[in-house]
Design a protein around this motif. Structure first.
Motif, PDB file in Angstrom:
ATOM      1  N   HIS A 207      52.134  41.464  40.272  1.00 39.00           N
ATOM      2  CA  HIS A 207      50.811  41.961  40.678  1.00 39.00           C
ATOM      3  C   HIS A 207      49.912  42.130  39.447  1.00 39.00           C
ATOM      4  CE1 HIS A 207      47.960  44.580  43.009  1.00 39.00           C
ATOM      5  NE2 HIS A 207      47.781  45.097  41.789  1.00 39.00           N
ATOM      6  N   GLU A 208      50.414  42.813  38.427  1.00 41.74           N
ATOM      7  CA  GLU A 208      49.561  43.109  37.263  1.00 41.74           C
ATOM      8  C   GLU A 208      49.175  41.833  36.518  1.00 41.74           C
ATOM      9  OE1 GLU A 208      48.242  45.853  37.279  1.00 41.74           O
ATOM     10  OE2 GLU A 208      49.649  47.018  38.495  1.00 41.74           O
ATOM     11  N   HIS A 211      46.034  40.426  37.850  1.00 39.91           N
ATOM     12  CA  HIS A 211      44.791  40.965  37.270  1.00 39.91           C
ATOM     13  C   HIS A 211      44.501  40.285  35.921  1.00 39.91           C
ATOM     14  CE1 HIS A 211      44.154  43.995  40.287  1.00 39.91           C
ATOM     15  NE2 HIS A 211      45.300  44.603  40.049  1.00 39.91           N
ATOM     16  N   TYR A 262      47.352  47.118  50.892  1.00 42.41           N
ATOM     17  CA  TYR A 262      46.677  47.431  49.629  1.00 42.41           C
ATOM     18  C   TYR A 262      45.672  46.345  49.236  1.00 42.41           C
ATOM     19  CZ  TYR A 262      46.133  49.169  44.842  1.00 42.41           C
ATOM     20  OH  TYR A 262      45.613  49.657  43.672  1.00 42.41           O
ATOM     21  N   GLU A 269      42.170  43.592  44.071  1.00 40.46           N
ATOM     22  CA  GLU A 269      43.527  43.873  44.555  1.00 40.46           C
ATOM     23  C   GLU A 269      43.978  42.794  45.546  1.00 40.46           C
ATOM     24  OE1 GLU A 269      45.143  45.819  42.891  1.00 40.46           O
ATOM     25  OE2 GLU A 269      43.563  47.017  41.980  1.00 40.46           O
ATOM     26  N   ALA A 272      45.144  40.071  43.254  1.00 46.37           N
ATOM     27  CA  ALA A 272      46.412  40.396  42.564  1.00 46.37           C
ATOM     28  C   ALA A 272      47.584  40.370  43.540  1.00 46.37           C
ATOM     29  CB  ALA A 272      46.309  41.760  41.880  1.00 46.37           C
TER      30      ALA A 272
END
Ligand code: ZN
Ligand code: ZN
Ligand code: ZN
Ligand code: ZN
Length: 370
Positions: A207-208, A211, A262, A269, A272
């Motif tokens: 996920h990170e 970004h 989310y 988001e 991501a």
């Protein structure tokens, strides 16, 4: 990832430091880019056991001393007495800038779990050919990692100032993970609280890094195309969207258009979460290929449609296997048309970025499709 072979013929897996059959030490050779048997040399170094390579190697400092890595560095210089001179961390360990306080019980194990999941992420990025690099690499957005804990109570009193709270997240190339996430009990509590299908360290890293790639590949390059697929990231602003999400919860029909609840919070988001799903898919397919379960797929060459077809077939079987053991589903997502459109944007972006240096912005290079 893998499997690889020891010189004795036994299978090796990506996290191994030793062959369970012959006892030989093993490590990742950066010259032939494989997990290999390490042959000791009289000078105290190692030679790659791959017959086509035999590169002179040193274990990464975090392998030799800390036992949290299994990669090697190339031995480039030897001192006159033949002893290794490189006191070096491997390419992956160099990217970690802050590690947890090892005097606190449990943190060494948490650090190990974090580095193991980070290695899996970086191996996958290497395999896909996605660009990244540390400060010395000259890349437009240097990547680094901090593994931090919330402030410890002094004299039994918690002083929870806002700057003592560690938030897992990404900012300008820095990925911060709260070491609490490496604690399986804490993580499972959060997973249930937040009503998530999975919560894993691999998932956090995937996920990170989404970004990170937004900032490296999308910002200033193809923002209009991004907006058309994921929504307007400027309106409403992130903080406003965040407050609204925690007050009102996700959009009611999110399953039909978003990969997770989310993902509805803000277009960043959304991106991501979808990026993480793309990496999940690539990782699982690659593992299935090496296990001989799936063929005719190459995560660097196949079309998105081919990847999705195989991933869904595999998902149905794997979910049934997991359910027969009482475990949660391996592949919880249903890939609706809306989600496929987002995956297509990411697939194109990954293909565009593969192997590029990325020092100058390129306008509108990765147009969305399908
Ligand atoms: Zn062996
Ligand atoms: Zn080698
Ligand atoms: Zn290392
Ligand atoms: Zn995020």
């Amino acid at each position: 990832m893998g499997p690889f072979a020891c010189t004795c013929g036994n299978r090796l897996f990506i996290d191994n430091t030793q062959c369970v059959a012959c006892g030989a030490e093993v490590g990742w050779c950066p010259a032939c880019r494989t997990l290999t048997t390490l042959i000791p040399t009289p000078a105290g170094g190692w030679t790659c056991g791959n017959d086509a390579c035999h590169a002179p190697l040193l274990k990464c400092g975090n392998y030799a001393l800390e036992h949290i890595c299994n990669r090697c560095v190339l031995l480039v210089n030897e001192s006159p007495d033949g002893a290794p001179t490189a006191d070096t961390l491997c390419d992956y360990c160099q990217l970690t800038e802050v590690i947890p306080d090892l005097s606190i019980e449990g943190n060494r194990q948490r650090w190990y779990e974090l580095e193991t999941a980070k290695r899996r992420l970086l191996l996958l990025l290497d395999q896909l050919g996605l660009p990244y690099g540390g400060a010395a690499s000259g890349i437009a957005l240097p990547l680094s990692f901090d593994f931090k804990a919330d402030a410890i109570p002094a004299d039994g009193v918690w002083k929870m100032m806002s700057d003592e709270r560690v938030y897992t997240g990404h900012q300008d190339g820095k990925i911060t993970i709260n070491v609490r996430e490496a604690d399986v009990v804490e993580r499972e509590k959060l997973r249930v609280d937040l009503n998530e299908a999975h919560r894993t360290l691999c998932g956090h890293f995937r996920h990170e890094i989404g970004h990170y790639y937004w900032q490296l590949l999308v910002a200033g390059r193809c923002e209009p195309e991004f907006k058309a697929v994921f929504g307007d990231h400027e309106q409403p602003p992130y903080d406003e969207a965040l407050n609204r999400y925690y007050q009102n919860g996700p959009l009611p029909d999110w399953e039909t258009r978003f990969v997770s609840a989310y993902a509805t919070m803000h277009p960043w988001e959304n991106f991501a979460e979808t990026f993480a799903l793309y990496l999940d898919m690539a990782a699982v397919l690659d593992t299935a290929i090496h296990a001989g379960i799936v063929s005719n797929i190459d995560v660097r060459q196949s079309s998105l449609e081919e990847m999705i077809v195989e991933y869904q077939k595999l998902g149905v079987a794997a979910n049934e296997l997991n359910r027969s053991m009482g475990l949660t589903d391996l592949v919880p997502e249903v890939l609706s048309e809306g989600i496929r459109g987002k995956l297509a944007f990411i697939h194109n972006l990954v293909r565009f970025a593969t192997g590029r240096e990325l020092e100058q912005p390129v306008a509108s290079a990765a147009a969305a499709s399908g």
